[in-house]
Write a protein that holds these residues in place. Structure first.
Motif, PDB file in Angstrom:
ATOM      1  N   PHE A 121      20.456  60.507  67.009  1.00  0.00           N
ATOM      2  CA  PHE A 121      20.416  60.607  65.613  1.00  0.00           C
ATOM      3  C   PHE A 121      20.337  62.337  65.174  1.00  0.00           C
ATOM      4  O   PHE A 121      19.986  62.870  66.016  1.00  0.00           O
ATOM      5  CB  PHE A 121      18.666  60.297  65.259  1.00  0.00           C
ATOM      6  CG  PHE A 121      18.419  59.008  65.103  1.00  0.00           C
ATOM      7  CD1 PHE A 121      18.632  58.303  64.194  1.00  0.00           C
ATOM      8  CD2 PHE A 121      18.350  58.155  66.358  1.00  0.00           C
ATOM      9  CE1 PHE A 121      18.461  56.811  64.020  1.00  0.00           C
ATOM     10  CE2 PHE A 121      18.271  56.751  66.506  1.00  0.00           C
ATOM     11  CZ  PHE A 121      18.094  56.026  65.127  1.00  0.00           C
ATOM     12  N   SER A 122      21.040  62.590  64.278  1.00  0.00           N
ATOM     13  CA  SER A 122      21.004  63.943  63.749  1.00  0.00           C
ATOM     14  C   SER A 122      19.659  64.576  63.526  1.00  0.00           C
ATOM     15  O   SER A 122      18.697  63.932  63.220  1.00  0.00           O
ATOM     16  CB  SER A 122      21.811  63.901  62.379  1.00  0.00           C
ATOM     17  OG  SER A 122      21.734  65.210  61.809  1.00  0.00           O
TER      18      SER A 122
ATOM     19  N   TYR B  59      18.800  66.514  61.416  1.00  0.00           N
ATOM     20  CA  TYR B  59      18.532  66.530  60.040  1.00  0.00           C
ATOM     21  C   TYR B  59      18.423  65.707  58.948  1.00  0.00           C
ATOM     22  O   TYR B  59      18.696  64.363  59.578  1.00  0.00           O
ATOM     23  CB  TYR B  59      19.741  67.756  59.505  1.00  0.00           C
ATOM     24  CG  TYR B  59      19.873  68.703  59.935  1.00  0.00           C
ATOM     25  CD1 TYR B  59      19.081  69.929  59.756  1.00  0.00           C
ATOM     26  CD2 TYR B  59      20.766  68.837  61.094  1.00  0.00           C
ATOM     27  CE1 TYR B  59      19.325  71.224  60.374  1.00  0.00           C
ATOM     28  CE2 TYR B  59      20.897  70.273  61.866  1.00  0.00           C
ATOM     29  CZ  TYR B  59      20.296  71.142  61.352  1.00  0.00           C
ATOM     30  OH  TYR B  59      20.233  72.472  61.902  1.00  0.00           O
ATOM     31  N   LEU B  60      17.768  65.710  57.838  1.00  0.00           N
ATOM     32  CA  LEU B  60      17.746  64.449  56.847  1.00  0.00           C
ATOM     33  C   LEU B  60      18.493  64.943  55.846  1.00  0.00           C
ATOM     34  O   LEU B  60      18.790  66.047  55.537  1.00  0.00           O
ATOM     35  CB  LEU B  60      16.108  64.490  56.456  1.00  0.00           C
ATOM     36  CG  LEU B  60      14.995  64.318  57.337  1.00  0.00           C
ATOM     37  CD1 LEU B  60      13.582  63.966  56.774  1.00  0.00           C
ATOM     38  CD2 LEU B  60      15.352  62.869  58.028  1.00  0.00           C
ATOM     39  N   TYR B  61      18.968  63.955  55.209  1.00  0.00           N
ATOM     40  CA  TYR B  61      20.061  64.155  54.159  1.00  0.00           C
ATOM     41  C   TYR B  61      19.840  63.506  52.936  1.00  0.00           C
ATOM     42  O   TYR B  61      19.032  62.369  52.764  1.00  0.00           O
ATOM     43  CB  TYR B  61      21.475  63.474  54.706  1.00  0.00           C
ATOM     44  CG  TYR B  61      21.934  64.272  55.910  1.00  0.00           C
ATOM     45  CD1 TYR B  61      22.598  65.390  55.830  1.00  0.00           C
ATOM     46  CD2 TYR B  61      21.516  63.783  57.258  1.00  0.00           C
ATOM     47  CE1 TYR B  61      23.366  65.769  56.965  1.00  0.00           C
ATOM     48  CE2 TYR B  61      21.867  64.358  58.149  1.00  0.00           C
ATOM     49  CZ  TYR B  61      22.788  65.515  58.195  1.00  0.00           C
ATOM     50  OH  TYR B  61      23.315  65.875  59.507  1.00  0.00           O
TER      51      TYR B  61
ATOM     52  N   TYR C 243      15.378  59.327  51.838  1.00  0.00           N
ATOM     53  CA  TYR C 243      16.341  60.317  52.422  1.00  0.00           C
ATOM     54  C   TYR C 243      17.157  59.597  53.113  1.00  0.00           C
ATOM     55  O   TYR C 243      16.986  58.290  53.311  1.00  0.00           O
ATOM     56  CB  TYR C 243      15.799  61.403  52.893  1.00  0.00           C
ATOM     57  CG  TYR C 243      14.688  61.074  53.988  1.00  0.00           C
ATOM     58  CD1 TYR C 243      14.960  60.506  55.284  1.00  0.00           C
ATOM     59  CD2 TYR C 243      13.166  61.176  53.715  1.00  0.00           C
ATOM     60  CE1 TYR C 243      14.055  60.127  56.149  1.00  0.00           C
ATOM     61  CE2 TYR C 243      12.286  60.673  54.364  1.00  0.00           C
ATOM     62  CZ  TYR C 243      12.518  60.153  55.647  1.00  0.00           C
ATOM     63  OH  TYR C 243      11.587  59.722  56.428  1.00  0.00           O
ATOM     64  N   ARG C 244      18.311  60.069  53.610  1.00  0.00           N
ATOM     65  CA  ARG C 244      19.089  59.204  54.418  1.00  0.00           C
ATOM     66  C   ARG C 244      18.897  59.737  55.857  1.00  0.00           C
ATOM     67  O   ARG C 244      18.912  61.284  56.041  1.00  0.00           O
ATOM     68  CB  ARG C 244      20.676  59.490  54.264  1.00  0.00           C
ATOM     69  CG  ARG C 244      20.793  58.654  52.926  1.00  0.00           C
ATOM     70  CD  ARG C 244      22.384  58.644  52.569  1.00  0.00           C
ATOM     71  NE  ARG C 244      22.907  60.069  52.541  1.00  0.00           N
ATOM     72  CZ  ARG C 244      23.901  60.505  53.474  1.00  0.00           C
ATOM     73  NH1 ARG C 244      24.333  59.720  54.338  1.00  0.00           N
ATOM     74  NH2 ARG C 244      24.284  61.869  53.191  1.00  0.00           N
ATOM     75  N   ILE C 245      19.122  59.113  56.953  1.00  0.00           N
ATOM     76  CA  ILE C 245      19.053  59.653  58.471  1.00  0.00           C
ATOM     77  C   ILE C 245      20.520  59.318  58.981  1.00  0.00           C
ATOM     78  O   ILE C 245      21.017  58.070  58.778  1.00  0.00           O
ATOM     79  CB  ILE C 245      17.971  59.011  59.195  1.00  0.00           C
ATOM     80  CG1 ILE C 245      16.606  59.205  58.884  1.00  0.00           C
ATOM     81  CG2 ILE C 245      18.199  59.550  60.856  1.00  0.00           C
ATOM     82  CD1 ILE C 245      15.726  58.588  59.374  1.00  0.00           C
TER      83      ILE C 245
ATOM     84  N   HIS D 277      24.506  55.726  58.607  1.00  0.00           N
ATOM     85  CA  HIS D 277      23.438  56.393  57.919  1.00  0.00           C
ATOM     86  C   HIS D 277      22.491  55.135  57.448  1.00  0.00           C
ATOM     87  O   HIS D 277      22.886  54.068  57.387  1.00  0.00           O
ATOM     88  CB  HIS D 277      23.854  57.382  56.925  1.00  0.00           C
ATOM     89  CG  HIS D 277      24.602  56.743  55.570  1.00  0.00           C
ATOM     90  ND1 HIS D 277      24.242  55.910  54.868  1.00  0.00           N
ATOM     91  CD2 HIS D 277      26.002  56.770  55.237  1.00  0.00           C
ATOM     92  CE1 HIS D 277      24.952  55.649  53.911  1.00  0.00           C
ATOM     93  NE2 HIS D 277      25.948  56.121  54.183  1.00  0.00           N
ATOM     94  N   THR D 278      21.332  55.554  57.217  1.00  0.00           N
ATOM     95  CA  THR D 278      20.296  54.483  57.014  1.00  0.00           C
ATOM     96  C   THR D 278      20.321  53.845  55.575  1.00  0.00           C
ATOM     97  O   THR D 278      19.879  52.950  55.176  1.00  0.00           O
ATOM     98  CB  THR D 278      18.972  54.985  57.106  1.00  0.00           C
ATOM     99  OG1 THR D 278      18.728  56.184  56.147  1.00  0.00           O
ATOM    100  CG2 THR D 278      18.627  55.421  58.471  1.00  0.00           C
TER     101      THR D 278
ATOM    102  N   GLN E 200      22.445  67.912  53.061  1.00  0.00           N
ATOM    103  CA  GLN E 200      21.338  68.030  53.919  1.00  0.00           C
ATOM    104  C   GLN E 200      20.012  68.205  52.907  1.00  0.00           C
ATOM    105  O   GLN E 200      20.321  68.714  51.943  1.00  0.00           O
ATOM    106  CB  GLN E 200      21.355  69.520  54.736  1.00  0.00           C
ATOM    107  CG  GLN E 200      19.989  70.057  55.210  1.00  0.00           C
ATOM    108  CD  GLN E 200      20.531  71.186  55.980  1.00  0.00           C
ATOM    109  OE1 GLN E 200      21.465  71.302  56.634  1.00  0.00           O
ATOM    110  NE2 GLN E 200      19.508  72.216  55.931  1.00  0.00           N
TER     111      GLN E 200
ATOM    112  N   TYR F  40      11.073  71.119  59.596  1.00  0.00           N
ATOM    113  CA  TYR F  40      12.438  71.141  59.172  1.00  0.00           C
ATOM    114  C   TYR F  40      12.604  72.994  58.529  1.00  0.00           C
ATOM    115  O   TYR F  40      13.820  73.316  58.684  1.00  0.00           O
ATOM    116  CB  TYR F  40      12.863  70.470  57.897  1.00  0.00           C
ATOM    117  CG  TYR F  40      13.190  68.856  58.617  1.00  0.00           C
ATOM    118  CD1 TYR F  40      14.404  68.990  59.031  1.00  0.00           C
ATOM    119  CD2 TYR F  40      12.265  68.035  58.774  1.00  0.00           C
ATOM    120  CE1 TYR F  40      14.847  67.563  59.742  1.00  0.00           C
ATOM    121  CE2 TYR F  40      12.519  66.907  59.503  1.00  0.00           C
ATOM    122  CZ  TYR F  40      13.983  66.895  59.974  1.00  0.00           C
ATOM    123  OH  TYR F  40      14.266  65.583  60.481  1.00  0.00           O
TER     124      TYR F  40
END
Length: 160
Positions: A41-42, A44-46, A64-66, A80-81, A131, A147
Motif C-alpha cells: 500500500f502507498s 499516502y492517502l489520496y 479518501y482513496r488508498i 485504488h479503493t 495527495q 502524515y
C-alpha cells in the motif's frame, strides 16, 4: 473424468480484510492470472475522484482513496479503493517472479524479482491522483500528525 483440481476450473483472487472484521472479507479482486506474491500500500492517502455514472463500484466506502499494488508472478496490478477495477497493469517487467515491492514518495514503485533485478517504476501523476492534505476534513484525525511528518520528508535530499 476431470479432476476437481483441474487448473481450468481454478481462479486466483485477492481478498481484503479490515482489522475490525477479520473473519469476513471486505472486498475481493478476482481475475488475477497467477497467485499474488506480495501487496504493498502507498503510505499516502489520496483525494477522491469525481465519480461518473458508468464507474465500477467502489472497493471500500472511504472519504479518501488508498492506492496499492499487487504483484503476481509476472504482472503488477495497481488499484485504488474507489474502484474494484485496476487502474493499471504492468506486464513483463522482469524475467522471473516478482518477490517484493516498495513505495517511494507518492508515485514511484520499486520492485525486486528472482532474476536479480530491481526496477524503479515512475507512475504518471494522473494514475495515482492528488495527495490528501493533512488539513482536509477527510483526513482521519488520529493520522494527521503522522502524515504531517511523512509529507515533510524530502526523498531527494536522502539520496544526495
Amino acid at each position: 473424468m476431470s479432476s476437481p483440481t483441474n487448473s481450468s476450473n481454478f481462479q486466483y483472487t485477492v481478498y481484503g480484510f479490515l482489522k475490525t472484521q477479520i473473519n469476513k472479507p471486505a472486498f475481493m479482486l478476482p481475475g488475477i492470472k497467477s497467485h499474488a506474491t506480495c501487496i504493498r500500500f502507498s503510505p499516502y492517502l489520496y483525494k477522491l475522484r469525481e465519480r461518473q455514472d458508468d464507474d465500477p463500484p467502489a472497493m471500500l466506502a472511504l472519504p479518501y482513496r488508498i492506492v496499492f499494488a499487487i504483484a503476481t508472478i509476472d504482472n503488477i496490478l495497481l488499484y485504488h479503493t474507489q474502484s474494484i477495477m485496476p487502474i493499471a497493469i504492468l506486464k513483463s517487467i522482469h524475467y522471473d517472479s516478482i518477490n517484493d515491492m516498495s513505495w517511494m514518495g507518492t508515485s514511484m514503485l520499486l520492485t525486486a524479482s528472482s532474476d536479480g533485478f530491481c526496477s524503479f517504476i515512475q507512475l504518471e501523476s494522473h494514475l495515482v491522483g492528488e495527495q490528501l492534505e493533512t488539513d482536509s476534513p477527510a483526513m482521519p484525525e488520529d493520522l494527521k500528525e503522522h502524515y504531517d511528518t511523512l509529507y515533510r520528508v524530502n526523498f531527494q535530499s536522502q539520496i544526495d
